[in-house]
Design a protein around this motif. Structure first.
Motif, PDB file in Angstrom:
ATOM      1  N   LYS A 134       0.824  -1.213   0.000  1.00 32.70           N
ATOM      2  CA  LYS A 134       0.000   0.000   0.000  1.00 32.70           C
ATOM      3  C   LYS A 134       0.858   1.264   0.000  1.00 32.70           C
ATOM      4  O   LYS A 134       0.500   2.264  -0.630  1.00 32.70           O
ATOM      5  CB  LYS A 134      -0.946  -0.024   1.198  1.00 32.70           C
ATOM      6  CG  LYS A 134      -2.036  -1.099   1.078  1.00 32.70           C
ATOM      7  CD  LYS A 134      -2.997  -1.053   2.247  1.00 32.70           C
ATOM      8  CE  LYS A 134      -4.149  -2.031   2.042  1.00 32.70           C
ATOM      9  NZ  LYS A 134      -5.108  -2.001   3.178  1.00 32.70           N
ATOM     10  N   TRP A 135       1.990   1.237   0.705  1.00 30.52           N
ATOM     11  CA  TRP A 135       2.869   2.406   0.719  1.00 30.52           C
ATOM     12  C   TRP A 135       3.369   2.714  -0.697  1.00 30.52           C
ATOM     13  O   TRP A 135       3.405   3.875  -1.110  1.00 30.52           O
ATOM     14  CB  TRP A 135       4.052   2.169   1.662  1.00 30.52           C
ATOM     15  CG  TRP A 135       4.898   3.399   1.799  1.00 30.52           C
ATOM     16  CD1 TRP A 135       5.977   3.761   1.020  1.00 30.52           C
ATOM     17  CD2 TRP A 135       4.724   4.467   2.730  1.00 30.52           C
ATOM     18  NE1 TRP A 135       6.486   4.968   1.412  1.00 30.52           N
ATOM     19  CE2 TRP A 135       5.732   5.431   2.473  1.00 30.52           C
ATOM     20  CE3 TRP A 135       3.821   4.705   3.769  1.00 30.52           C
ATOM     21  CZ2 TRP A 135       5.849   6.607   3.206  1.00 30.52           C
ATOM     22  CZ3 TRP A 135       3.941   5.872   4.511  1.00 30.52           C
ATOM     23  CH2 TRP A 135       4.943   6.809   4.230  1.00 30.52           C
ATOM     24  N   THR A 136       3.723   1.676  -1.438  1.00 33.48           N
ATOM     25  CA  THR A 136       4.201   1.875  -2.806  1.00 33.48           C
ATOM     26  C   THR A 136       3.107   2.450  -3.687  1.00 33.48           C
ATOM     27  O   THR A 136       3.376   3.339  -4.513  1.00 33.48           O
ATOM     28  CB  THR A 136       4.721   0.552  -3.396  1.00 33.48           C
ATOM     29  OG1 THR A 136       5.726   0.003  -2.536  1.00 33.48           O
ATOM     30  CG2 THR A 136       5.307   0.755  -4.787  1.00 33.48           C
ATOM     31  N   ARG A 137       1.885   1.994  -3.535  1.00 31.54           N
ATOM     32  CA  ARG A 137       0.775   2.525  -4.330  1.00 31.54           C
ATOM     33  C   ARG A 137       0.462   3.981  -3.969  1.00 31.54           C
ATOM     34  O   ARG A 137      -0.038   4.738  -4.804  1.00 31.54           O
ATOM     35  CB  ARG A 137      -0.479   1.673  -4.126  1.00 31.54           C
ATOM     36  CG  ARG A 137      -0.413   0.304  -4.779  1.00 31.54           C
ATOM     37  CD  ARG A 137      -0.891   0.348  -6.212  1.00 31.54           C
ATOM     38  NE  ARG A 137      -0.909  -0.986  -6.814  1.00 31.54           N
ATOM     39  CZ  ARG A 137      -0.088  -1.399  -7.772  1.00 31.54           C
ATOM     40  NH1 ARG A 137       0.852  -0.590  -8.236  1.00 31.54           N
ATOM     41  NH2 ARG A 137      -0.186  -2.605  -8.267  1.00 31.54           N
ATOM     42  N   GLU A 138       0.768   4.373  -2.736  1.00 34.23           N
ATOM     43  CA  GLU A 138       0.378   5.710  -2.264  1.00 34.23           C
ATOM     44  C   GLU A 138       1.543   6.698  -2.209  1.00 34.23           C
ATOM     45  O   GLU A 138       1.325   7.920  -2.306  1.00 34.23           O
ATOM     46  CB  GLU A 138      -0.245   5.601  -0.872  1.00 34.23           C
ATOM     47  CG  GLU A 138      -1.547   4.810  -0.859  1.00 34.23           C
ATOM     48  CD  GLU A 138      -1.984   4.404   0.541  1.00 34.23           C
ATOM     49  OE1 GLU A 138      -1.322   4.842   1.522  1.00 34.23           O
ATOM     50  OE2 GLU A 138      -2.971   3.652   0.652  1.00 34.23           O
ATOM     51  N   HIS A 139       2.770   6.207  -2.051  1.00 36.13           N
ATOM     52  CA  HIS A 139       3.910   7.094  -1.858  1.00 36.13           C
ATOM     53  C   HIS A 139       5.077   6.668  -2.751  1.00 36.13           C
ATOM     54  O   HIS A 139       5.012   6.822  -3.965  1.00 36.13           O
ATOM     55  CB  HIS A 139       4.311   7.105  -0.370  1.00 36.13           C
ATOM     56  CG  HIS A 139       3.207   7.521   0.537  1.00 36.13           C
ATOM     57  ND1 HIS A 139       2.773   8.814   0.640  1.00 36.13           N
ATOM     58  CD2 HIS A 139       2.414   6.783   1.384  1.00 36.13           C
ATOM     59  CE1 HIS A 139       1.779   8.888   1.508  1.00 36.13           C
ATOM     60  NE2 HIS A 139       1.539   7.674   1.970  1.00 36.13           N
ATOM     61  N   TYR A 184       8.440  -2.588 -12.277  1.00 33.64           N
ATOM     62  CA  TYR A 184       7.715  -3.868 -12.321  1.00 33.64           C
ATOM     63  C   TYR A 184       6.520  -3.841 -11.370  1.00 33.64           C
ATOM     64  O   TYR A 184       6.137  -4.862 -10.833  1.00 33.64           O
ATOM     65  CB  TYR A 184       8.711  -4.960 -11.919  1.00 33.64           C
ATOM     66  CG  TYR A 184       8.307  -6.386 -12.235  1.00 33.64           C
ATOM     67  CD1 TYR A 184       7.746  -6.743 -13.457  1.00 33.64           C
ATOM     68  CD2 TYR A 184       8.525  -7.391 -11.302  1.00 33.64           C
ATOM     69  CE1 TYR A 184       7.415  -8.051 -13.732  1.00 33.64           C
ATOM     70  CE2 TYR A 184       8.201  -8.708 -11.563  1.00 33.64           C
ATOM     71  CZ  TYR A 184       7.644  -9.043 -12.790  1.00 33.64           C
ATOM     72  OH  TYR A 184       7.316 -10.342 -13.049  1.00 33.64           O
ATOM     73  N   THR A 185       5.952  -2.642 -11.189  1.00 30.71           N
ATOM     74  CA  THR A 185       4.856  -2.493 -10.225  1.00 30.71           C
ATOM     75  C   THR A 185       3.587  -1.927 -10.844  1.00 30.71           C
ATOM     76  O   THR A 185       2.541  -1.943 -10.205  1.00 30.71           O
ATOM     77  CB  THR A 185       5.267  -1.546  -9.083  1.00 30.71           C
ATOM     78  OG1 THR A 185       5.518  -0.244  -9.630  1.00 30.71           O
ATOM     79  CG2 THR A 185       6.516  -2.048  -8.366  1.00 30.71           C
ATOM     80  N   GLY A 186       3.679  -1.414 -12.064  1.00 33.64           N
ATOM     81  CA  GLY A 186       2.559  -0.707 -12.658  1.00 33.64           C
ATOM     82  C   GLY A 186       2.524   0.755 -12.286  1.00 33.64           C
ATOM     83  O   GLY A 186       1.738   1.523 -12.833  1.00 33.64           O
ATOM     84  N   GLU A 187       3.378   1.157 -11.347  1.00 30.63           N
ATOM     85  CA  GLU A 187       3.470   2.557 -10.934  1.00 30.63           C
ATOM     86  C   GLU A 187       4.562   3.272 -11.725  1.00 30.63           C
ATOM     87  O   GLU A 187       5.427   2.651 -12.335  1.00 30.63           O
ATOM     88  CB  GLU A 187       3.800   2.647  -9.440  1.00 30.63           C
ATOM     89  CG  GLU A 187       2.717   2.116  -8.515  1.00 30.63           C
ATOM     90  CD  GLU A 187       1.475   2.984  -8.478  1.00 30.63           C
ATOM     91  OE1 GLU A 187       1.576   4.199  -8.794  1.00 30.63           O
ATOM     92  OE2 GLU A 187       0.407   2.472  -8.148  1.00 30.63           O
ATOM     93  N   PRO A 245      11.541   1.056   2.507  1.00 30.47           N
ATOM     94  CA  PRO A 245      12.078  -0.128   1.823  1.00 30.47           C
ATOM     95  C   PRO A 245      10.978  -1.169   1.612  1.00 30.47           C
ATOM     96  O   PRO A 245      10.127  -1.371   2.485  1.00 30.47           O
ATOM     97  CB  PRO A 245      13.140  -0.636   2.795  1.00 30.47           C
ATOM     98  CG  PRO A 245      12.642  -0.211   4.145  1.00 30.47           C
ATOM     99  CD  PRO A 245      11.956   1.106   3.919  1.00 30.47           C
ATOM    100  N   ILE A 246      11.020  -1.811   0.476  1.00 30.16           N
ATOM    101  CA  ILE A 246       9.984  -2.778   0.108  1.00 30.16           C
ATOM    102  C   ILE A 246      10.658  -4.093  -0.311  1.00 30.16           C
ATOM    103  O   ILE A 246      11.637  -4.087  -1.047  1.00 30.16           O
ATOM    104  CB  ILE A 246       9.117  -2.250  -1.054  1.00 30.16           C
ATOM    105  CG1 ILE A 246       8.652  -0.817  -0.791  1.00 30.16           C
ATOM    106  CG2 ILE A 246       7.933  -3.190  -1.283  1.00 30.16           C
ATOM    107  CD1 ILE A 246       7.743  -0.615   0.387  1.00 30.16           C
ATOM    108  N   GLY A 247      10.097  -5.210   0.155  1.00 29.08           N
ATOM    109  CA  GLY A 247      10.689  -6.513  -0.121  1.00 29.08           C
ATOM    110  C   GLY A 247      10.059  -7.247  -1.302  1.00 29.08           C
ATOM    111  O   GLY A 247       9.169  -6.729  -1.990  1.00 29.08           O
ATOM    112  N   LEU A 248      10.527  -8.473  -1.501  1.00 25.92           N
ATOM    113  CA  LEU A 248      10.079  -9.285  -2.628  1.00 25.92           C
ATOM    114  C   LEU A 248       8.592  -9.607  -2.582  1.00 25.92           C
ATOM    115  O   LEU A 248       7.950  -9.756  -3.625  1.00 25.92           O
ATOM    116  CB  LEU A 248      10.851 -10.603  -2.647  1.00 25.92           C
ATOM    117  CG  LEU A 248      12.347 -10.558  -2.977  1.00 25.92           C
ATOM    118  CD1 LEU A 248      12.949 -11.938  -2.738  1.00 25.92           C
ATOM    119  CD2 LEU A 248      12.577 -10.114  -4.407  1.00 25.92           C
TER     120      LEU A 248
END
Length: 386
Positions: A44-49, A207-210, A237-240
């Motif tokens: 969710k953090w990646t989608r929002e920030h 590789y996230t669509g973002e 930081p985001i993991g696999l």
């Protein structure tokens, strides 16, 4: 010797450990599957920030002509001609700074790997291609490329450094504050940049669509750049684990699951990766099969599925409404954005239309599933006018 003792480590391994990353084996490396906040929070953090991923296990490389003519366009056409017989893309047609997603094929038209190829923008890289292959296939991929180059070009591996992926709606603002000019890149373009006296190769891709960037940095400077990015409160930081759930929502295939050496680009729904010029020339591996499939002579096709109930995992059977087996799931999981189970899989074409009602087997029970258009979550790439 245990599996863990055989694993390679990336240059940022100590940084992941300091951050509490849970390290797991992946493609022969020890990598963080998640950090203490957990996969859903990271997703969710990646989608929002902005999420920061370490993808240093991948296979970045430079293929460089051994002898240059001095004419950048001629040199580009020469090196493109060495690679094109292996792949589906129009590499010759790349403009400086342009990147293309393409597929490395075997003679039967099956997919050996999916990869990115960029024509570097800098004049100093005339007659070169920046090539990024998947971690699990990089040794074989590079061997194929070197054999095709046959002494006319040399392959320089760059997988001992750091490859960082900054992804999310705030990625551009974060990156621009640290590396001025990076925001001028458009989706699927790249360039060379300086940071703290070191050279970076940057592409606006991911590789996230973002929206986001992948940044290749020398091993010596990788920890400093990683920590400089994390110093921004918009970045975590985001993991696999979240990387996989993000790419699944984006409908992007994972090699070894949704793609393998039996799956053609057309079966995988990647028709766009077979460039028009290459189709007309019929000059890529497996062209007879692939062009025939493009006319409708095809036995299976990759689809997206909304699954009711628990997630369907890889190899779960797919059935029609009468209980007849028509395919299998290749990737599946829970979508944090949609709060429901989603899956990718192959079915026969008669059952591939959006809205088709199917069933999947999960833990011995049949659950309803509906074919849905891909991507599950809309891409948010930032394109720039040429």
């Amino acid at each position: 010797m245990s599996e863990s003792e055989n694993l390679k480590t990336v240059v940022l391994n100590d940084e992941h450990v300091k951050l509490g990353g849970r390290m797991v084996p992946f493609s022969g490396y020890s990598l963080p599957v998640q950090y203490p906040t957990g996969i859903i929070a990271e997703h969710k953090w990646t989608r929002e920030h902005a999420g920061l991923f370490d993808v240093s296990h991948m296979g970045p490389s430079l293929l460089m002509l051994a002898e240059k003519s001095g004419d950048p366009q001629r040199d580009h056409e020469t090196i493109a001609g060495l690679v094109e017989p292996l792949v589906t893309g129009d590499i010759r047609g790349l403009k400086p700074g342009q990147m293309r997603y393409t597929l490395l094929l075997n003679e039967e038209g099956g997919t050996v790997d999916d990869l990115m190829i960029e024509r570097p923008q800098s004049g100093g890289f005339g007659g070169a291609l920046y090539i990024i292959v998947n971690a699990g296939t990089k040794e074989g991929d590079w061997a194929r490329i070197e054999a095709a180059a046959a002494g006319r070009a040399r392959l320089m591996r760059a997988d001992t450094g750091g490859l960082l992926a900054l992804q999310g709606p705030e990625a551009a603002a974060v990156a621009e504050s640290l590396i001025p000019g990076i925001g001028d890149l458009g989706f699927m373009t790249g360039g060379s940049f300086k940071w703290n006296g070191t050279d970076l190769i940057v592409t606006r891709s991911g590789y996230t669509g973002e929206d986001g960037f992948e940044i290749l940095v020398d091993a010596k400077f990788a920890p400093a750049l990683w920590n400089a990015l994390l110093a921004d409160p918009r970045v975590k930081p985001i993991g696999l684990g979240a990387r996989d759930s993000l790419r699944l929502e984006a409908g992007l295939p994972l090699y070894g699951h949704d793609l393998d050496d039996t799956v053609s680009p057309i079966e995988a729904g990647l028709n766009f990766a077979v460039s028009k010029r290459r189709r007309e020339a019929r000059d890529f591996p497996g062209a007879t099969r692939i062009l025939s499939e493009m006319t409708g002579n095809i036995g299976r096709i990759r689809v997206g599925l909304f699954v009711e109930g628990a997630p369907a995992r890889e190899d779960a059977p797919i059935y029609d409404q009468h209980g007849v087996g028509i395919g299998r799931v290749t990737s599946g999981g829970f979508s944090p954005t949609l709060s429901r189970a989603i899956a990718l899989g192959f079915v026969n074409p008669q059952h591939a239309a959006p809205g088709t009602q199917l069933k999947v087997e999960v833990r011995g029970k049949l659950q309803a599933a509906t074919v849905t258009p891909l991507p599950f979550v809309q891409h948010r790439y930032v394109r720039k006018a040429p």
